[in-house]
Enzyme design. Sequence first.
Site, PDB file in Angstrom:
ATOM      1  N   HIS A 158     -87.397 -22.604 -50.235  1.00  0.00           N
ATOM      2  CA  HIS A 158     -88.468 -22.189 -51.140  1.00  0.00           C
ATOM      3  C   HIS A 158     -87.597 -22.990 -52.431  1.00  0.00           C
ATOM      4  O   HIS A 158     -86.377 -22.670 -52.776  1.00  0.00           O
ATOM      5  CB  HIS A 158     -88.518 -20.859 -51.316  1.00  0.00           C
ATOM      6  CG  HIS A 158     -89.497 -20.156 -50.476  1.00  0.00           C
ATOM      7  ND1 HIS A 158     -90.884 -20.564 -50.576  1.00  0.00           N
ATOM      8  CD2 HIS A 158     -89.202 -19.485 -49.552  1.00  0.00           C
ATOM      9  CE1 HIS A 158     -91.356 -19.817 -49.402  1.00  0.00           C
ATOM     10  NE2 HIS A 158     -90.414 -19.246 -48.976  1.00  0.00           N
ATOM     11  N   CYS A 170     -90.436 -26.602 -53.503  1.00  0.00           N
ATOM     12  CA  CYS A 170     -91.483 -26.652 -54.619  1.00  0.00           C
ATOM     13  C   CYS A 170     -90.694 -26.548 -55.882  1.00  0.00           C
ATOM     14  O   CYS A 170     -89.370 -26.263 -55.883  1.00  0.00           O
ATOM     15  CB  CYS A 170     -92.310 -25.388 -54.671  1.00  0.00           C
ATOM     16  SG  CYS A 170     -93.439 -25.449 -52.995  1.00  0.00           S
TER      17      CYS A 170
END
Length: 292
Positions: free
Chosen positions: A84, A135
């Site tokens: 993440h 991301c």
Amino acid sequence: MATGRAIHIGLNAVSSDHYSGWSGELTACEFDANDMELLAEAQGFETSKLLTSDATRQNFESAMEEASGSLVDGDFCLITYSGHGGVLPDLNADEDDGQDETWCLFDGQLVDDELYNLLAQFRSGVRVAVLSDSCHSGTVLKDQMLAEESPSLSEVRTGSLLGSARAARVRWASHFAYRAMPSPVAARVYMANKREYDKILTNKELGGAQERVVASCLLISGCQDNQLSGDGTFNGVFTARLKSVWNGGKFKGDYRSFVKTIVHGMPADQTPNLFAVGTETTAFASQSPFVV
């Protein structure tokens, strides 16, 4: 003869204790780390790997310090991250968008300024390549984009790079999970750990770390800062495309053409990029990828 060291990080979850009840389960990040380790080993790198619960802040920092302490002029360090991406408020005014990008390690976020600080430990003449399949990864290393050769987001959006690849882009399904900490979670995690993070975010020495980088550092990111990176069944979307372009070592070209080719087959809403920081980055970007 040059030495190559590789550090591979893949997190299919994070500690809910630190992340305010959120464990951020993903599917393919450990696969990414395993596959990138195989690629690195085939290229002659000495490898180490940190998967999920082992991918702590301390373990990553120790691996980086060991690598920077041992590598000398002409050597190569490859760092791959799959997990993440997150954001924290920019408290030292070094971000145009008011946010610091992070990697979500198992027991806490690693701020981009901290990554710069670790890169600043590498000696002059060392080459460092960072692959970030997460991301908000477009400028985890944020200095200058190799814009004269690297495709930009606007080029992709206006279609100048689509051409025959349009069908390939359409074939990518848009129903996969994304490697991003949700905004409500990001706010909760920051407030729950504000004292800890504020020490990092207000550290003036960390804020100037990028100016102290003397190694040649390239970042190949999975997406732009304002985009999301897709997870998958066996690999992240970016890592899967990178592997396809690499084609078991058959790719011919430099880092610029490598990224261009990767972009050419990516979904239209996920645009990898090539950034550089440090010294002699143009010469490094002109080399064949992953050659020790």
